[in-house]
Motif scaffolding. Structure first.
Motif, PDB file in Angstrom:
ATOM      1  N   GLN A  91      23.631  40.805  56.521  1.00 43.39           N
ATOM      2  CA  GLN A  91      24.993  40.382  57.085  1.00 43.39           C
ATOM      3  C   GLN A  91      24.981  40.601  58.746  1.00 43.39           C
ATOM      4  O   GLN A  91      26.038  39.903  59.347  1.00 43.39           O
ATOM      5  CB  GLN A  91      26.133  41.492  56.691  1.00 43.39           C
ATOM      6  CG  GLN A  91      27.780  41.092  56.733  1.00 43.39           C
ATOM      7  CD  GLN A  91      28.418  41.794  55.784  1.00 43.39           C
ATOM      8  OE1 GLN A  91      28.057  42.554  54.834  1.00 43.39           O
ATOM      9  NE2 GLN A  91      29.731  41.590  56.077  1.00 43.39           N
ATOM     10  N   ASP A  92      24.376  41.469  59.177  1.00 45.61           N
ATOM     11  CA  ASP A  92      24.687  41.782  60.723  1.00 45.61           C
ATOM     12  C   ASP A  92      23.968  40.611  61.562  1.00 45.61           C
ATOM     13  O   ASP A  92      24.201  40.531  62.726  1.00 45.61           O
ATOM     14  CB  ASP A  92      23.821  43.044  61.189  1.00 45.61           C
ATOM     15  CG  ASP A  92      24.770  44.255  60.404  1.00 45.61           C
ATOM     16  OD1 ASP A  92      25.864  44.147  60.186  1.00 45.61           O
ATOM     17  OD2 ASP A  92      24.329  45.397  60.375  1.00 45.61           O
ATOM     18  N   HIS A  93      23.164  39.641  61.058  1.00 43.66           N
ATOM     19  CA  HIS A  93      22.316  38.976  61.531  1.00 43.66           C
ATOM     20  C   HIS A  93      22.348  37.389  61.147  1.00 43.66           C
ATOM     21  O   HIS A  93      21.503  36.635  61.261  1.00 43.66           O
ATOM     22  CB  HIS A  93      20.837  39.162  61.629  1.00 43.66           C
ATOM     23  CG  HIS A  93      20.624  40.811  62.122  1.00 43.66           C
ATOM     24  ND1 HIS A  93      20.344  41.724  61.536  1.00 43.66           N
ATOM     25  CD2 HIS A  93      20.598  41.008  63.655  1.00 43.66           C
ATOM     26  CE1 HIS A  93      20.443  42.636  62.138  1.00 43.66           C
ATOM     27  NE2 HIS A  93      20.272  42.260  63.460  1.00 43.66           N
ATOM     28  N   VAL A  94      23.477  37.117  60.558  1.00 44.87           N
ATOM     29  CA  VAL A  94      23.734  35.873  59.813  1.00 44.87           C
ATOM     30  C   VAL A  94      23.552  34.747  60.893  1.00 44.87           C
ATOM     31  O   VAL A  94      22.881  33.704  60.614  1.00 44.87           O
ATOM     32  CB  VAL A  94      25.024  35.845  59.104  1.00 44.87           C
ATOM     33  CG1 VAL A  94      25.328  34.347  58.366  1.00 44.87           C
ATOM     34  CG2 VAL A  94      25.078  36.594  57.999  1.00 44.87           C
ATOM     35  N   ALA A  95      24.274  34.799  62.001  1.00 43.26           N
ATOM     36  CA  ALA A  95      24.090  34.022  62.877  1.00 43.26           C
ATOM     37  C   ALA A  95      22.904  33.611  63.290  1.00 43.26           C
ATOM     38  O   ALA A  95      22.450  32.272  63.273  1.00 43.26           O
ATOM     39  CB  ALA A  95      25.252  34.083  64.030  1.00 43.26           C
ATOM     40  N   GLU A  96      22.045  34.743  63.768  1.00 43.21           N
ATOM     41  CA  GLU A  96      20.689  34.078  64.429  1.00 43.21           C
ATOM     42  C   GLU A  96      19.781  33.802  63.344  1.00 43.21           C
ATOM     43  O   GLU A  96      19.049  32.863  63.572  1.00 43.21           O
ATOM     44  CB  GLU A  96      20.194  35.435  65.254  1.00 43.21           C
ATOM     45  CG  GLU A  96      20.137  36.694  64.292  1.00 43.21           C
ATOM     46  CD  GLU A  96      19.774  37.922  65.185  1.00 43.21           C
ATOM     47  OE1 GLU A  96      18.860  38.230  65.361  1.00 43.21           O
ATOM     48  OE2 GLU A  96      21.021  38.308  65.544  1.00 43.21           O
ATOM     49  N   ALA A 100      17.909  29.875  63.031  1.00 42.38           N
ATOM     50  CA  ALA A 100      16.469  30.160  62.868  1.00 42.38           C
ATOM     51  C   ALA A 100      16.250  28.842  61.657  1.00 42.38           C
ATOM     52  O   ALA A 100      15.098  28.572  61.542  1.00 42.38           O
ATOM     53  CB  ALA A 100      15.834  31.290  62.566  1.00 42.38           C
ATOM     54  N   TYR A 101      16.837  29.552  60.703  1.00 37.97           N
ATOM     55  CA  TYR A 101      16.831  28.466  59.171  1.00 37.97           C
ATOM     56  C   TYR A 101      17.031  27.058  59.431  1.00 37.97           C
ATOM     57  O   TYR A 101      15.883  26.180  59.037  1.00 37.97           O
ATOM     58  CB  TYR A 101      17.627  29.175  58.144  1.00 37.97           C
ATOM     59  CG  TYR A 101      17.640  28.413  56.981  1.00 37.97           C
ATOM     60  CD1 TYR A 101      16.284  28.015  56.266  1.00 37.97           C
ATOM     61  CD2 TYR A 101      18.672  27.925  56.394  1.00 37.97           C
ATOM     62  CE1 TYR A 101      16.312  27.429  55.064  1.00 37.97           C
ATOM     63  CE2 TYR A 101      18.648  27.195  54.995  1.00 37.97           C
ATOM     64  CZ  TYR A 101      17.438  27.013  54.464  1.00 37.97           C
ATOM     65  OH  TYR A 101      17.367  26.218  53.369  1.00 37.97           O
ATOM     66  N   VAL A 102      17.988  26.533  60.385  1.00 38.76           N
ATOM     67  CA  VAL A 102      18.272  25.090  60.677  1.00 38.76           C
ATOM     68  C   VAL A 102      17.087  24.681  61.441  1.00 38.76           C
ATOM     69  O   VAL A 102      16.698  23.541  61.239  1.00 38.76           O
ATOM     70  CB  VAL A 102      19.525  25.035  61.347  1.00 38.76           C
ATOM     71  CG1 VAL A 102      19.727  23.583  61.680  1.00 38.76           C
ATOM     72  CG2 VAL A 102      20.796  25.358  60.198  1.00 38.76           C
ATOM     73  N   ALA A 103      16.512  25.540  62.417  1.00 43.00           N
ATOM     74  CA  ALA A 103      15.688  24.987  63.389  1.00 43.00           C
ATOM     75  C   ALA A 103      14.169  24.846  62.693  1.00 43.00           C
ATOM     76  O   ALA A 103      13.281  24.250  63.263  1.00 43.00           O
ATOM     77  CB  ALA A 103      15.531  25.976  64.348  1.00 43.00           C
TER      78      ALA A 103
END
Length: 580
Positions: A91-96, A100-103
């Motif tokens: 939960q704390d690192h959803v944005a990064e 990374a997943y999209v990249a």
């Protein structure tokens, strides 16, 4: 979870966004997340194999990309160990992790999310404290094709886009076409070629220059797959709206089509597939939209390339670019000697009759009819489209007509073929049933005159029946004494000077002798008149409704009088009651 429950679920994400996003902005989040989850589910079965292949190839010092496409079996891949369900475990690192997943997707998929401007939404959701909640909501919905097939998924995207367009006061009809209208067009398109399409391993191409989310291409593909499972339809398209383009591209990826065939940009100002020709084409260009923004490029092509370009026959007025799309499609037809092409295009009534002889519109119609390209025009019911209730027409155009159609145009009035929808969608209140579609296609296939209960449904005309010569009728200028004024110089010296105020025009059907017409219709009323032959122009128009008009005699006067007496007596009685 299948549509419509799926549509409701996706729409419920809007509840999370309310307050932090305007209603008109919901689509910026919901559409890319829906595409992301769809791709996520499609790749899930091969994820472990793709990661193993990546490790193996990197260990050998090889570029893993081409091997990963093959391993996924889809022509695209994601080489991250992450997916949406694992993302929400941190939960704390959803944005990064989401970035990374999209990249980690292959380039053709990354382009889809760039068109959505997805990274901007990740930042905005993160700052609003909504990113985890939204990601979690999507991580728990199954969008694998075995749960939600391509047809259902396409319908969901179209429903969402329609709603978002309504909320932002955009024109929903610019994005997609009702599915049953597409089915009718596809059936009409393939009807004459069913024998060839039924052969084992048949391969054909289809193109949509206003592809939207890819609905027309998808329905055509579904039709051919059902008719002949061994046949293959290679799809091509171009789309101007970034979000619609992104959805179309994602849909083509999942279908196994080459996404290089789907181009972004304005078809009229920049043809994304120059020089290419197609077997079939479909289009629903925006109705009555001006082309002023691209006027410079279009006029340059028309002037510099003429008939070697797309717009040789003429240019319509700037207020409506519909006929430019018609010409664009004509330019994409295979030569008849190579098998020819057939296409269907939805237009409003304006292209049928707008523009006098010599105008751009008339010259385009002249080109289409004199080159025997128009096979049929089908008038649809009103209230069929989401953003307009106006009358619309499907043109079927081909350069390889059957013998029975050569030199002819079939007009079909299908305006009475409809059933009322249980629930209206925007301006759409009517729909075609499968029985209606079958009936229309049967009438089209027969190419004969059809009348039902005294009402004409199908009429067949010669191409030249729509042509006419506009003649300019002049009358002599007279002086104060009523004497005819004669020209004193120039090539008209000694002849009567024309009176501009008495000048008139007459439209003479192409099949009629102009001199005979003039003697019969003009000279008895104006014995001193003559034709200025230098001003004669040939024009074409297709007065569709006139050919299906049925005269209804007025009711008898005594019936009307009796009805009026009943109303009058009722009013008198009401006034009498008020005065008591």
């Amino acid at each position: 979870m299948a549509e419509p429950n799926l549509s409701s679920f996706l729409w419920s994400v809007a509840d999370l966004l309310r307050g932090d996003y305007k209603q008109s902005e919901y689509g910026k989040v919901i559409l890319p997340f829906t595409v992301l989850r769809r791709l996520d589910c499609v790749l899930a079965p091969t994820r472990a194999a793709v990661l193993a292949e990546k490790a193996l190839r990197e260990k050998r010092g090889l570029n893993p990309a081409p091997f990963l496409k093959s391993t996924s079996g889809l022509g695209f891949y994601n080489d991250s160990a992450l997916d949406l369900p694992t993302l929400i475990g941190d939960q704390d690192h959803v944005a990064e992790n989401l970035r990374a997943y999209v990249a980690a997707f292959s380039p053709e998929v990354r382009d889809i999310f760039e068109r959505f401007d997805f990274h901007t939404q990740i930042d905005r959701l993160h700052k609003s404290g909504l990113l985890y909640l939204v990601t979690e909501r999507f991580a728990h919905v199954d969008l694998h094709p075995r749960t939600v097939d391509n047809a259902q998924m396409g319908a969901v995207f179209e429903e969402l886009i329609r709603k978002f367009a309504e909320l932002s006061n955009e024109t929903a009809g610019e994005h997609f076409t009702p599915r049953e209208v597409i089915r009718l067009m596809v059936d009409l398109l393939f009807n004459e070629d069913n024998d060839a399409l039924g052969k084992p391993g048949a391969v054909r191409t289809i193109y949509d220059p206003t592809a939207g989310t890819g609905g027309m291409l998808s329905v055509a593909g579904e039709y051919l797959q059902q008719y002949n499972p061994s046949a293959r339809l290679t799809m091509f398209g171009q789309e101007l709206n970034p979000e619609s383009y992104a959805i179309c591209k994602a849909d083509m990826l999942i279908k196994g089509q080459s996404v290089d065939n789907i181009r972004f940009g304005n078809t009229l100002s920049q043809d994304g597939l120059p020089g290419q020709r197609f077997d079939y084409m479909l289009s629903n260009p925006p109705f009555g939209v001006e082309w002023k923004k691209i006027e410079k490029e279009v006029r340059r092509e028309a002037e510099q390339q003429g008939f070697n370009g797309r717009f040789g026959p003429g240019l319509p007025r700037v207020s409506d670019g519909s006929l430019l799309f018609l010409l664009h499609l004509v330019s994409k037809m295979r030569p008849a000697l190579e098998g020819g092409s057939r296409f269907g295009i939805v237009l409003n009534g304006s292209p049928l009759f707008t523009g006098a002889a010599g105008s751009g519109e008339s010259e385009i119609r002249r080109y289409m009819l004199e080159n025997d390209l128009v096979e049929a025009i089908i008038g649809l019911p009103t209230d069929m489209f989401y953003n307009t209730g106006i009358s619309t027409y499907v043109w079927i155009v081909t350069n390889h007509k059957e013998a029975k159609r050569k030199g002819r145009v079939q007009l079909i009035d299908a305006s009475g073929f409809w059933q009322k929808m249980r629930k209206s969608l925007g301006s759409k209140r009517k729909e075609l049933s499968p029985a209606h579609i079958e009936d229309i296609v049967k009438i089209f296939g027969a190419c004969q005159e059809v009348t039902r209960e005294g009402v004409p449904i199908s009429r067949v005309f010669k191409n030249e029946d729509f042509g006419y010569s506009t003649i300019t009728v002049e009358r002599p200028l007279r002086d104060e004494k009523g004497k005819v004024v004669l020209a004193t110089k120039g090539k008209g010296k000694g002849r009567p000077v024309a009176d501009a105020e008495l000048r008139d025009t007459e439209n003479v059907p192409l099949g009629e002798d102009i001199t005979a017409y003039f003697r019969r219709e003009v000279l008895p009323h104006a014995p001193d008149a003559w034709i200025d032959e230098e001003k004669t122009k040939v024009g074409y128009e297709i007065p569709f409704n006139r050919h299906f008009y049925v005269f209804k005699p007025p009711r008898a006067l005594e019936v009307i009088d009796a009805e009026l007496k009943v109303v009058t007596d009722r009013i008198v009685a009401m006034i009498g009651g008020l005065s008591q």
